[in-house]
Design an enzyme around this catalytic site. Sequence first.
Site, short mmCIF file in Angstrom:
data_model
loop_
_atom_site.label_atom_id
_atom_site.label_comp_id
_atom_site.label_asym_id
_atom_site.label_seq_id
_atom_site.Cartn_x
_atom_site.Cartn_y
_atom_site.Cartn_z
N GLU A 440 -3.55 40.25 -44.32
CA GLU A 440 -2.72 41.35 -43.66
C GLU A 440 -3.27 42.66 -44.21
O GLU A 440 -2.81 43.68 -44.27
CB GLU A 440 -1.19 41.09 -44.44
CG GLU A 440 -0.39 40.15 -44.04
CD GLU A 440 -0.40 39.99 -42.87
OE1 GLU A 440 -0.41 41.00 -42.07
OE2 GLU A 440 -0.04 38.84 -42.24
C1 LIG Z 1 -6.10 31.89 -46.00
C2 LIG Z 1 -6.05 32.86 -45.16
C3 LIG Z 1 -4.77 32.93 -44.12
C4 LIG Z 1 -4.96 33.86 -42.89
N1 LIG Z 1 -4.07 33.98 -42.19
C5 LIG Z 1 -3.96 34.42 -41.21
C6 LIG Z 1 -3.14 34.56 -40.04
O1 LIG Z 1 -2.14 33.88 -40.14
N2 LIG Z 1 -3.42 35.33 -38.80
C7 LIG Z 1 -4.52 36.06 -38.78
O2 LIG Z 1 -4.55 36.46 -37.31
N3 LIG Z 1 -5.42 36.16 -39.67
C8 LIG Z 1 -5.18 35.48 -40.88
N4 LIG Z 1 -6.12 35.47 -42.03
C9 LIG Z 1 -7.25 36.60 -41.86
C10 LIG Z 1 -7.27 37.76 -42.53
O3 LIG Z 1 -6.04 38.69 -41.87
C11 LIG Z 1 -8.74 38.35 -42.73
O4 LIG Z 1 -9.30 37.52 -43.38
C12 LIG Z 1 -8.43 39.97 -43.22
O5 LIG Z 1 -7.82 40.73 -42.36
C13 LIG Z 1 -9.87 40.38 -43.35
O6 LIG Z 1 -10.80 40.39 -42.23
P1 LIG Z 1 -12.35 39.56 -42.62
O7 LIG Z 1 -11.94 38.28 -43.34
O8 LIG Z 1 -12.89 39.35 -41.30
O9 LIG Z 1 -12.86 40.36 -43.48
P2 LIG Z 1 -13.93 41.70 -43.18
O10 LIG Z 1 -13.13 42.46 -41.93
O11 LIG Z 1 -15.23 41.29 -42.66
O12 LIG Z 1 -14.34 42.79 -44.29
C14 LIG Z 1 -15.24 42.35 -45.40
C15 LIG Z 1 -15.02 43.14 -46.41
O13 LIG Z 1 -15.46 44.56 -45.81
C16 LIG Z 1 -14.32 45.76 -46.19
N5 LIG Z 1 -14.02 46.41 -44.99
C17 LIG Z 1 -13.89 46.04 -43.42
N6 LIG Z 1 -13.93 46.99 -42.68
C18 LIG Z 1 -13.92 48.16 -43.72
C19 LIG Z 1 -13.60 49.74 -43.22
N7 LIG Z 1 -13.39 49.99 -42.14
N8 LIG Z 1 -13.44 50.20 -44.33
C20 LIG Z 1 -13.53 49.90 -45.70
N9 LIG Z 1 -13.77 48.50 -45.88
C21 LIG Z 1 -13.77 47.47 -44.83
C22 LIG Z 1 -13.01 44.67 -46.35
O14 LIG Z 1 -12.09 45.46 -47.28
C23 LIG Z 1 -13.72 43.54 -47.04
O15 LIG Z 1 -13.95 43.86 -48.40
C24 LIG Z 1 -6.10 34.90 -42.83
C25 LIG Z 1 -7.43 34.75 -43.79
C26 LIG Z 1 -7.22 33.65 -44.75
C27 LIG Z 1 -8.51 33.66 -45.58
#
Ligand SMILES: Cc1cc2nc3c(=O)[nH]c(=O)nc-3n(C[C@H](O)[C@H](O)[C@H](O)COP(=O)(O)OP(=O)(O)OC[C@H]3O[C@@H](n4cnc5c(N)ncnc54)[C@H](O)[C@@H]3O)c2cc1C
Length: 592
Positions: A440
């Site tokens: 989220e």
């Molecule tokens: C168990 C699980 C359930 C999930 N359920 C859903 C679901 O139902 N539907 C869905 O759509 N998604 C779902 N997700 C996805 C989840 O919402 C994403 O993992 C989350 O939004 C973060 O994206 P990412 O993992 O690609 O991390 P990234 O975006 O790659 O981020 C990596 C790191 O960089 C930081 N970062 C990235 N951009 C910035 C910025 N602009 N400024 C500062 N810091 C930044 C982040 O805070 C993080 O620490 C789920 C994930 C998991 C693991």
Amino acid sequence: MAYQAPVRDMQFLLDDVLQIDRYANLEGFADAPKDVRDAILTEGAKFCEGVLAPLNRVGDKHGCIWNPDNTVTVPPGFTEAYHQLVEGGWPLLSADPAYGGQGLPHVVNMAFNEMVSTANMAFGMYPGLTHGCYSAIHTGGTPEQKDLYLPRLASGEWAGTMNLTEPHCGTDLGLLRTKAVPQADGTYRITGQKIWISGGEHSMTENHIHLVLARIEGAPAGVKGISLFIVPKFIVNPDGSLGERNNAKCVGLEEKMGIHGNATCVMQYEDAVGHLIGEPNKGLAVMFVMMNEARLGVGLQGVAQAEGAYQAALAFAKDRRQGRSLTGPKEPDQPADSILVHPDVRRMLMDMKSVTEGGRAFLFWTAMYGDLLHKSPDPGVREKAGDYMALLTPVIKAFLTDKGHKHASDGLQVHGGSGFTEHYEASQFLRDSKIAMIYEGTNGVQALDLVGRKLAANGGRAVQGFFAEIDAFVAENEGDPALAPFTAGLASAKAQLQEATFWLMQNGMTNFENAGASSHDYLQLFGLTALAYMWALMAKAASAKAGEEPFYATKLKTGRYFVDRVLPETAAHLAKVKAGADAMMALDAAEL
Ligand SMILES: Cc1cc2nc3c(=O)[nH]c(=O)nc-3n(C[C@H](O)[C@H](O)[C@H](O)COP(=O)(O)OP(=O)(O)OC[C@H]3O[C@@H](n4cnc5c(N)ncnc54)[C@H](O)[C@@H]3O)c2cc1C
């Protein structure tokens, strides 16, 4: 763990602190007088303690299984429990009566949801996301879409999911590639892969309604070209019956560190039939309804997991004997005293207890504003409620889940080495609670939302309103000696938050890296100040009834612990806010 739902604490919040009976003139509130609320809390507690909690470890151990026919098998007992949930009418509590709901206040529903989420977080996510999907369609759908989908989403007969994430696109939704091709009949064909979709597939419900973000062919790049689609697993005929199987399939499950009982699916959409919801290219606005609701639900998971971790740690500590009290043996006839005699063990338990109770109050208080936003006839009240919901959602999400995970770690620490073994549930709380800091929108991104968007919105009206409300409370109550430590702590925290806000206005607008670098600590300072306010409100309610029941005296003592031993963290956060970005960004990439 023998989970015991904190019914008394919830009653205290609803009856004494929020005094929700004063809103009996608002839609739905008259249907939730005290006896009805108490019955909901008691019956809800029975269901969560007796049905869901015993399945928590089962879910953790068995996990979900993906089958080559693209189906998913949930852990043993989950399907029966889900059917009990639906038959009991629990998902309908706060849903719109126009679609079969009971229309009760959200704040009452919040109490039930917390119990579900402590008893079994992985299970609770299935109805939780369905409710989010229901809300998004309720807000953005056409009357026909509402009639077709809402009744069975509201009841939980169908499941709802939320599909944003793609392999290359998490936080940065502008990168999204899933495409939507318009058809002559007004539908769209959706093609793309979505990953980590919670509850994307299972057989507990007869249909799934996927809400999918996709880009209509030719739409602008970036976030301005994203639309939202309803993509049912089985196409729903106009009369509500189920038609053809849509080409929306689960092609795999993630292996995860926690919430094993929840199916985290890789979803493949190949020319799947989709229906646009809301306007083209404005999909994020509707999806934000679901995301904001989900963010409050995730903040709730932080409180819920901390509650579970606390109950498990307390039960262990009562049982475990090691060493002697620093003031001499407390149980000389035993070979050692209970570890509860040690101040350091008390520190961990009291951190957990005081922040969890404060966090619960913060959640309920905010949920109450959610009700006022939708139900108050007074435009001024609705404006204030809207301001608060926008401002506080990132704080609720990030602060409460940071604390939830920290307290799950404290709970494990109370167990000593036993906590590190899988014999106890402590490690499950630690593993399960971690994801709430990530999904989220990560907590780092929540802090940026607070600092970069929410503070400045409408010329800072929301935060100024929050400060003014605290000032008024302090002015009204600082003469009351019983409340003196609470009003003093609150006034000091608010002054520090205000100082941090001014610092951000002066230093964050001219150098955005200062805003980014300070955002985490600013959000923590905000969360602590909000909890100081909650504890002041609770202390006022408890001191008015002190002597009536030991519960109130315990409440006041717990609040004093918060003020004396947790709230001073504000000073460190303020200092870190004011340190800005220089030291944080000083190393070049090669030096890291
Ligand atoms: C168990 C699980 C359930 C999930 N359920 C859903 C679901 O139902 N539907 C869905 O759509 N998604 C779902 N997700 C996805 C989840 O919402 C994403 O993992 C989350 O939004 C973060 O994206 P990412 O993992 O690609 O991390 P990234 O975006 O790659 O981020 C990596 C790191 O960089 C930081 N970062 C990235 N951009 C910035 C910025 N602009 N400024 C500062 N810091 C930044 C982040 O805070 C993080 O620490 C789920 C994930 C998991 C693991």
